[in-house]
Design a protein around this motif. Sequence first.
Motif, short mmCIF file in Angstrom:
data_model
loop_
_atom_site.label_atom_id
_atom_site.label_comp_id
_atom_site.label_asym_id
_atom_site.label_seq_id
_atom_site.Cartn_x
_atom_site.Cartn_y
_atom_site.Cartn_z
N GLU A 77 45.90 52.73 39.40
CA GLU A 77 45.51 52.63 40.80
C GLU A 77 46.66 52.99 41.74
N SER A 95 48.79 41.06 40.53
CA SER A 95 47.47 41.62 40.24
C SER A 95 46.99 41.25 38.84
N LEU A 96 47.89 41.19 37.87
CA LEU A 96 47.49 40.76 36.53
C LEU A 96 47.05 39.31 36.55
N ALA A 100 45.76 37.72 39.08
CA ALA A 100 44.47 37.66 39.78
C ALA A 100 43.32 38.06 38.87
N SER A 101 43.61 38.89 37.86
CA SER A 101 42.56 39.30 36.94
C SER A 101 42.49 38.40 35.70
N GLY A 102 43.20 37.26 35.75
CA GLY A 102 43.14 36.30 34.65
C GLY A 102 44.14 36.54 33.54
N ARG A 103 45.12 37.40 33.77
CA ARG A 103 46.14 37.68 32.75
C ARG A 103 47.51 37.29 33.27
N ALA A 148 46.36 46.26 30.32
CA ALA A 148 46.05 45.83 31.68
C ALA A 148 47.06 46.40 32.68
N GLU A 178 46.28 48.82 35.90
CA GLU A 178 46.79 48.56 37.25
C GLU A 178 47.58 49.75 37.79
#
Length: 105
Positions: A34, A45-46, A48-51, A27, A31
């Motif tokens: 990007e 950001s991790l 926010a993506s559920g991690r 993951a 990220e």
Amino acid sequence: MPETKTTDPLVGAVDLLKALASAIRLATVVELGEGPRCVHELQTSLGASGRSVSQPLLSQHLKVLREAGLVTTTRRGTEITYQLADAHVGHIVNDAIRHSQEEHP
């Protein structure tokens, strides 16, 4: 990860795959594909993506990626910014993710 280069390309590939053998590290590579990020940006950001991952644990994962030569760092003020060492790393991870989502007989 050992820092010495081996002449056996299979051993090098095994080392690369071992360094990527974690959902958090995969993951993180996605990220970083990007663009460059510092630890707190990656953590946000991790999450926010559920991690969700703690800053110390994320730093340990980044250390594994850095020691394997998959990410590099630059200083940005008082922060360290991480970026992929090259585009191949992102391609390997994205291809693995796509492959895992395909139906196989």
